[in-house]
Design an enzyme around this catalytic site. Structure first.
Site, mmCIF file in Angstrom:
data_model
loop_
_atom_site.group_PDB
_atom_site.id
_atom_site.type_symbol
_atom_site.label_atom_id
_atom_site.label_comp_id
_atom_site.label_asym_id
_atom_site.label_seq_id
_atom_site.Cartn_x
_atom_site.Cartn_y
_atom_site.Cartn_z
ATOM 1 N N ASP A 93 0.804 -1.231 0.000
ATOM 2 C CA ASP A 93 0.000 0.000 0.000
ATOM 3 C C ASP A 93 0.833 1.275 0.000
ATOM 4 O O ASP A 93 0.341 2.345 0.387
ATOM 5 C CB ASP A 93 -0.966 0.018 1.187
ATOM 6 N N HIS A 126 24.257 -14.882 6.733
ATOM 7 C CA HIS A 126 23.872 -14.256 5.460
ATOM 8 C C HIS A 126 23.520 -12.775 5.621
ATOM 9 O O HIS A 126 23.137 -12.115 4.658
ATOM 10 C CB HIS A 126 22.687 -15.022 4.860
#
Length: 493
Positions: A233, A411
């Site tokens: 949105d 990561h």
């Protein structure tokens, strides 16, 4: 002649290979690329017949970039310029923020503004999300609350367990008449035809980024979309290191050695408009469309809504890729390192720095700045692992501390400078992220946010082993040869 070729087919092929390689070498030298990358490419052209040409095609062929992205020259488009201008702060306003928010980091803000007109946004609320299980919970919650649109962009989007759950939430949003659009990288993702049909039947628009044939065999093909973006949105956004794959989710029954440590960011506020602008650039590229006057009203209205955010976290979105004139994220990291006074903390799964970053962190350490680097003990790439370790001795000799994360795969892609500035996103400290792939990072100028990342770094250190310089120097000659060999590939990894 034909008889000779038939009788000496291998020699004829070899001669043909080196004739083509000579032409390739000419173009490599003429293009004035990074000398390290040029020398690496030349080495493989000479030393590896046939294979060297394949390496050159996938990793060294710069004219392909110019051809591919000629039609992606959208940054100067009047609409994109207008979107960013609405968020820009003028020089006088920035001066007011220098003492209250930015202190001596104003130079970094101006750098990105001049490079790609990336605006500094002030009204943002931020939440750090650690590991896939927490990130997906927050993303799914946002998807379920979507009322107008959901925009997605992922390097890896697989239709495994978590991927199908993700698709379920997207389909549920479509049933509420929410518009859903997905960009997924053709090489990184593994979406079955059945999954694509599910999305198509539900009305979800999805496009691969630069599709290639035999993607399973081209995992490192150039110019990949390495970004991970979710926009809901126009006022809630997510970015960071977490892709849509079961690899990123730590389930209770998972083997401990497969533990995946990652970091993601939820943004609510004006910075999401910058994410939206970057997403739109790639969307119109992948669907081979152009901005239309009919779409202008929709873009201006629903995609860039008015936002009344009370929190005041200054954020700048840095995007870079082979279609940009400057290495925006790399230059931001470089400037952040050079601005450090007391401490720099970096987490990255791949540490293969270019000369600029390598010189910057070594100079910072030698000038008295505490520099700490956290990398995975094992990692998921043999070549990248040894290429990374080829730099360890020289940076430790400058006083940099290196911590091996031993719990599993690290990561996270973060950096904290002086407890005042932090960056989090998709960019690794390596050539591929700096020069080849499409990346996106959030630059955050907030002490509270930086402190939370510092606290997490301290927590992760409990799962680490610090490398001792004297012991490291005693590694075997075989080990050192592996490092040296893989370092030759460094600009191509």
């Amino acid at each position: 002649m034909i008889n000779w070729v038939q009788e000496n087919w291998f020699l004829a092929s070899l001669i043909g290979n080196y004739l083509v390689a000579t032409g390739a070498a000419f173009f490599l030298i003429r293009n004035n690329q990074n000398p390290h990358k040029t020398l690496s490419s030349l080495l493989f052209l000479v030393a590896l017949p046939f294979v060297g040409l394949a390496i050159y095609y996938f990793f060294g062929l710069e004219y392909r970039k110019q051809k591919i992205f000629k039609r992606k020259d959208l940054n100067s488009h009047e609409h994109v310029t207008k979107w960013n201008k609405r968020l820009m702060n003028d020089e006088e306003e920035l001066g007011k923020y220098e003492t209250t928010f930015l202190e001596d980091r104003l130079k970094m803000v101006k750098l990105l503004r001049h490079n790609e007109r990336a605006p500094l946004t002030l009204r943002n609320d931020l939440k750090l999300l650690y590991n896939g299980e927490n990130a997906f919970e927050a993303i799914f919650e946002a998807l379920d609350q979507a009322k107008d649109h959901i925009h997605l962009e992922y390097f890896i989007f697989n239709d495994d367990n978590i991927g199908n759950k993700f698709i379920d939430h997207l389909i549920a949003a479509r049933k509420r008449d929410v518009n859903v659009k997905l960009i997924y990288d053709s090489v990184g993702s593994d979406l079955s035809n059945a999954a694509k049909r599910r999305m198509t039947d539900a009305g979800i628009l999805h496009y691969p980024f630069m599709p290639v044939l035999f993607s399973r065999f081209t995992r490192k093909a150039n110019y990949r979309d390495h970004r991970k973006i979710v926009i809901v949105d126009g006022h809630i956004g997510f970015l960071g290191g977490i892709n849509v794959s079961d690899d990123y989710v730590n389930t209770p029954d998972r083997d401990p050695k497969d533990y995946w440590r990652d970091t993601h960011l939820r943004i609510e506020g004006h910075a999401v408009k910058s994410l939206q602008a970057q997403w739109l650039l790639n969307w119109f590229f992948v669907c081979d469309d152009q901005y239309s006057k009919d779409a202008d009203e929709e873009i201006e209205g629903s995609f860039f809504p008015e936002i009344d955010e009370k929190k005041n976290k200054p954020v700048q979105i840095a995007a870079s890729g082979p279609d940009t004139d400057w290495s925006n994220i790399m230059e931001a990291i470089f400037t952040g390192i050079n601005s450090a006074d007391t401490r720099i903390r970096i987490t990255t799964p791949y540490f293969i720095p270019n000369e600029a970053i390598l010189t910057a962190i070594k100079s910072a350490a030698r000038s008295g700045v505490e520099v700490e680097l956290m990398v995975p003990r094992i990692g998921d790439s043999w070549a990248a692992r040894y290429a990374s370790r080829s730099y360890f001795e020289e940076i430790m000799e400058c006083g940099i501390k290196i911590f091996w994360y031993c719990k599993g795969m690290l990561h996270s892609k973060t950096m904290v400078v002086d407890g005042m500035f932090a960056t989090i996103g998709t960019c690794n400290i390596d050539y591929r992220s700096f020069d080849i792939n499409f990346e996106i990072n959030a630059l955050v100028f907030d002490k509270e946010f930086a402190q939370e990342l510092n606290d997490k770094f301290d927590e992760d250190k409990k799962e680490c082993e610090q490398i001792d310089l004297e012991e490291w120097k005693e590694r075997s000659l075989t080990y050192k040869f592996k490092e040296s060999f893989c370092k030759l590939w460094a600009p191509l990894l």
